[in-house]
Design an enzyme around this catalytic site. Structure first.
Site: not given
Length: 256
Positions: A105, A223, A253
């Site tokens: 991320s 996501d 995610h």
């Protein structure tokens, strides 16, 4: 398999999980926004079982580091973050042993930018990137522009990102665990946020041309926190001759 050891280095809470010596490779892990390294205690042993030594730390403003210093979301900006990554890579580096930089991320974006600009980039043997925060539908260009301007005047001004936890995972139990984790938080500083988004933009614009490392990039098609399409676009443009794009069909995610 070695036993994890938690130690303090500077202002960063760190975790070192040691493999059998000499390791097959060493790896530095960069966690995502709002979270901390202990969320990955289920994952690190899988690497050590493969004889890969793992080094990870709570980034400034997050996890135990953020709570200890009472500076939630205040990272110091890219210059400080880059120095922290450099320090971590130097600690993890061993003569003749491949060195991997792994980021998830926000951590994925930082790893990619470091591969372009970092002083230890030449010593990185491979990149492992999951669900990078290269772009998101939740933040428009105007907000980034305004935030970048304000960050020059009020760099440490904190704001609540209002994370929608239901998009962390398709598993409701994982979402509940995230919500109840005392070391997770939704706060960011203007400079911290603007530097990440500006860094992502620089990688996408032309920085990617310098990423020739072997790279494994993975992203879930479902996501709704970060953009699958942007990851795919980046992958297709990367000049690396050793690259893999892993598509997690329908996943959010995180891969759980």
């Amino acid at each position: 398999m070695g036993k994890g050891e938690s130690v303090w280095i500077g202002e960063k809470d760190t975790e070192t999980i040691t493999a059998v010596q000499p390791p097959l490779a060493t790896m530095v892990f960069l966690h995502g926004f709002g979270e901390h390294i202990n969320r990955y205690n289920h994952m690190f042993p899988r690497f050590t079982q493969a004889n890969i030594e793992v080094y990870a730390y709570d980034q400034r403003g997050f996890g135990k580091t953020g709570l200890k210093n009472q500076n939630l979301g205040i990272t110091g900006g890219w210059k400080v973050i880059k120095e922290d990554i450099t320090d971590a890579l130097k600690v993890a580096k061993q003569p003749g042993v491949p060195l991997i930089l792994f980021g998830h991320s926000m951590g994925g974006t930082l790893a990619l930018r470091y591969a372009v600009e970092g002083s230890e980039s030449k010593n990185i043997s491979a990149l492992l990137i999951t669900s990078p925060l290269l772009s998101t539908d939740r933040v428009n260009d105007s907000a980034v522009t305004i935030g970048t301007g304000l960050s020059k005047v009020l760099p440490n001004l904190q704001f609540n990102t209002k994370i929608d936890i239901k998009y962390v995972s398709r598993d409701p139990n994982e979402c509940l665990k995230y919500a109840n984790d005392p070391y997770n938080h939704p706060y960011w500083s203007l400079k911290g946020a603007s530097d990440v988004f500006r860094g992502a933009k620089s990688v996408l614009k032309s920085g990617y041309e310098k990423i020739t490392h072997p790279i494994y990039l993975a992203h879930g098609t479902g996501d709704q926190v970060t953009s699958f399409d942007t990851s795919k676009e980046l992958y297709e443009r990367l000049p690396s001759t050793d690259k893999t794009f892993r598509v997690w069909t329908g996943l959010f995610h995180e891969s759980k």
